[in-house]
Design a protein around this motif. Structure first.
Motif, PDB file in Angstrom:
ATOM      1  N   ASP A  99      -1.465 -22.675  13.407  1.00  0.00           N
ATOM      2  CA  ASP A  99      -1.015 -22.979  14.775  1.00  0.00           C
ATOM      3  C   ASP A  99      -0.424 -21.751  15.451  1.00  0.00           C
ATOM      4  N   ARG A 100       0.416 -21.044  14.705  1.00  0.00           N
ATOM      5  CA  ARG A 100       1.077 -19.869  15.297  1.00  0.00           C
ATOM      6  C   ARG A 100       0.077 -18.753  15.535  1.00  0.00           C
ATOM      7  N   LEU A 101      -0.869 -18.633  14.610  1.00  0.00           N
ATOM      8  CA  LEU A 101      -1.892 -17.593  14.738  1.00  0.00           C
ATOM      9  C   LEU A 101      -2.754 -17.838  15.969  1.00  0.00           C
ATOM     10  N   ARG A 102      -2.990 -19.098  16.261  1.00  0.00           N
ATOM     11  CA  ARG A 102      -3.879 -19.457  17.374  1.00  0.00           C
ATOM     12  C   ARG A 102      -3.297 -19.112  18.729  1.00  0.00           C
ATOM     13  N   THR A 103      -1.993 -18.851  18.794  1.00  0.00           N
ATOM     14  CA  THR A 103      -1.423 -18.458  20.083  1.00  0.00           C
ATOM     15  C   THR A 103      -1.963 -17.094  20.502  1.00  0.00           C
ATOM     16  N   THR A 104      -2.409 -16.290  19.532  1.00  0.00           N
ATOM     17  CA  THR A 104      -3.015 -15.002  19.887  1.00  0.00           C
ATOM     18  C   THR A 104      -4.484 -14.903  19.492  1.00  0.00           C
ATOM     19  N   ARG A 105      -4.899 -15.672  18.487  1.00  0.00           N
ATOM     20  CA  ARG A 105      -6.299 -15.649  18.051  1.00  0.00           C
ATOM     21  C   ARG A 105      -6.846 -17.059  18.192  1.00  0.00           C
ATOM     22  N   HIS A 106      -7.412 -17.320  19.348  1.00  0.00           N
ATOM     23  CA  HIS A 106      -7.770 -18.703  19.659  1.00  0.00           C
ATOM     24  C   HIS A 106      -8.829 -19.271  18.727  1.00  0.00           C
ATOM     25  N   GLY A 107      -9.706 -18.413  18.232  1.00  0.00           N
ATOM     26  CA  GLY A 107     -10.789 -18.902  17.390  1.00  0.00           C
ATOM     27  C   GLY A 107     -10.426 -19.058  15.922  1.00  0.00           C
ATOM     28  N   ALA A 108      -9.174 -18.784  15.558  1.00  0.00           N
ATOM     29  CA  ALA A 108      -8.799 -18.798  14.135  1.00  0.00           C
ATOM     30  C   ALA A 108      -9.059 -20.161  13.505  1.00  0.00           C
ATOM     31  N   ALA A 109      -9.708 -20.156  12.341  1.00  0.00           N
ATOM     32  CA  ALA A 109     -10.031 -21.395  11.630  1.00  0.00           C
ATOM     33  C   ALA A 109      -9.323 -21.362  10.272  1.00  0.00           C
ATOM     34  N   PRO A 110      -9.200 -22.545   9.618  1.00  0.00           N
ATOM     35  CA  PRO A 110      -8.485 -22.575   8.330  1.00  0.00           C
ATOM     36  C   PRO A 110      -8.945 -21.507   7.321  1.00  0.00           C
ATOM     37  N   PRO A 111     -10.269 -21.276   7.143  1.00  0.00           N
ATOM     38  CA  PRO A 111     -10.659 -20.272   6.139  1.00  0.00           C
ATOM     39  C   PRO A 111     -10.098 -18.879   6.444  1.00  0.00           C
ATOM     40  N   THR A 112      -9.933 -18.580   7.751  1.00  0.00           N
ATOM     41  CA  THR A 112      -9.378 -17.288   8.150  1.00  0.00           C
ATOM     42  C   THR A 112      -7.987 -17.115   7.539  1.00  0.00           C
ATOM     43  N   VAL A 113      -7.170 -18.170   7.684  1.00  0.00           N
ATOM     44  CA  VAL A 113      -5.806 -18.117   7.174  1.00  0.00           C
ATOM     45  C   VAL A 113      -5.804 -18.113   5.651  1.00  0.00           C
ATOM     46  N   TYR A 114      -6.650 -18.960   5.040  1.00  0.00           N
ATOM     47  CA  TYR A 114      -6.660 -19.048   3.577  1.00  0.00           C
ATOM     48  C   TYR A 114      -7.101 -17.739   2.937  1.00  0.00           C
ATOM     49  N   ARG A 115      -8.078 -17.079   3.560  1.00  0.00           N
ATOM     50  CA  ARG A 115      -8.518 -15.798   3.003  1.00  0.00           C
ATOM     51  C   ARG A 115      -7.402 -14.762   3.084  1.00  0.00           C
ATOM     52  N   ALA A 116      -6.702 -14.738   4.208  1.00  0.00           N
ATOM     53  CA  ALA A 116      -5.588 -13.794   4.358  1.00  0.00           C
ATOM     54  C   ALA A 116      -4.490 -14.115   3.341  1.00  0.00           C
TER      55      ALA A 116
END
Ligand SMILES: [Zn+2]
Ligand SMILES: [Zn+2]
Length: 155
Positions: A50-67
């Protein structure tokens, strides 16, 4: 997105730790780590998203999990299983076993770094022919601020 000066300093440190290992703290990894370090409490993956999406609108769960996988692998964050949440740890050069004290009243999580504890577990396991891979110890109870007995002892 800017983080607090303290978090920015920790992020720079994390960046150089990664570099020393031939890994790269990419912008995304840096941002996820910054969100975890800037939070006052352990943070769940979906809160991070949710917080990431304030700057990266297209962020999806795998993006966060990989990081998160990368950050876990390098010991820059720990997963607090009991809370399904992540906590930052940029104090150590090396990946390490973590122990957590979780206050059941205020939710405060404190990491203790006790090699004796980790070794005691390893030895006890080895006696049974078990070799420990990953061991995160989590203890639940009351922190000094919430424990009425400790508060009484202070006054
Ligand atoms: Zn740690
Ligand atoms: Zn407490």
């Amino acid at each position: 997105m800017g983080f607090s000066p303290r978090t920015e300093a920790l992020l720079d440190r994390a960046g150089s730790i990664c570099l020393g290992r031939g890994a790269r703290l990419t912008d995304l990894r840096r941002q996820v780590l910054g969100l975890i370090l800037d939070a006052n409490a352990p943070t769940g993956a979906y809160d991070l998203l949710d917080r990431l999406r304030t700057t990266r609108h297209g962020a999806a769960p795998p993006t966060v999990y990989r990081a998160l996988d990368f950050l876990l692998e390098h010991g820059l964050v720990h997963r607090v299983e009991r809370l399904s949440a992540f906590i930052g740890c940029v104090a150590h050069e090396e990946a390490h076993a973590a122990q957590f004290l979780i206050c059941r009243n205020c939710g405060k999580v404190t990491e203790i770094d006790d090699h004796g504890l980790a070794h005691a577990l390893e030895h006890a396991a080895r006696r049974l022919g078990f070799s420990v891979g990953n061991a995160t110890i989590e203890a639940e109870g009351l922190c000094a601020a919430c424990d009425p007995q400790q508060a009484a002892a202070c006054h």
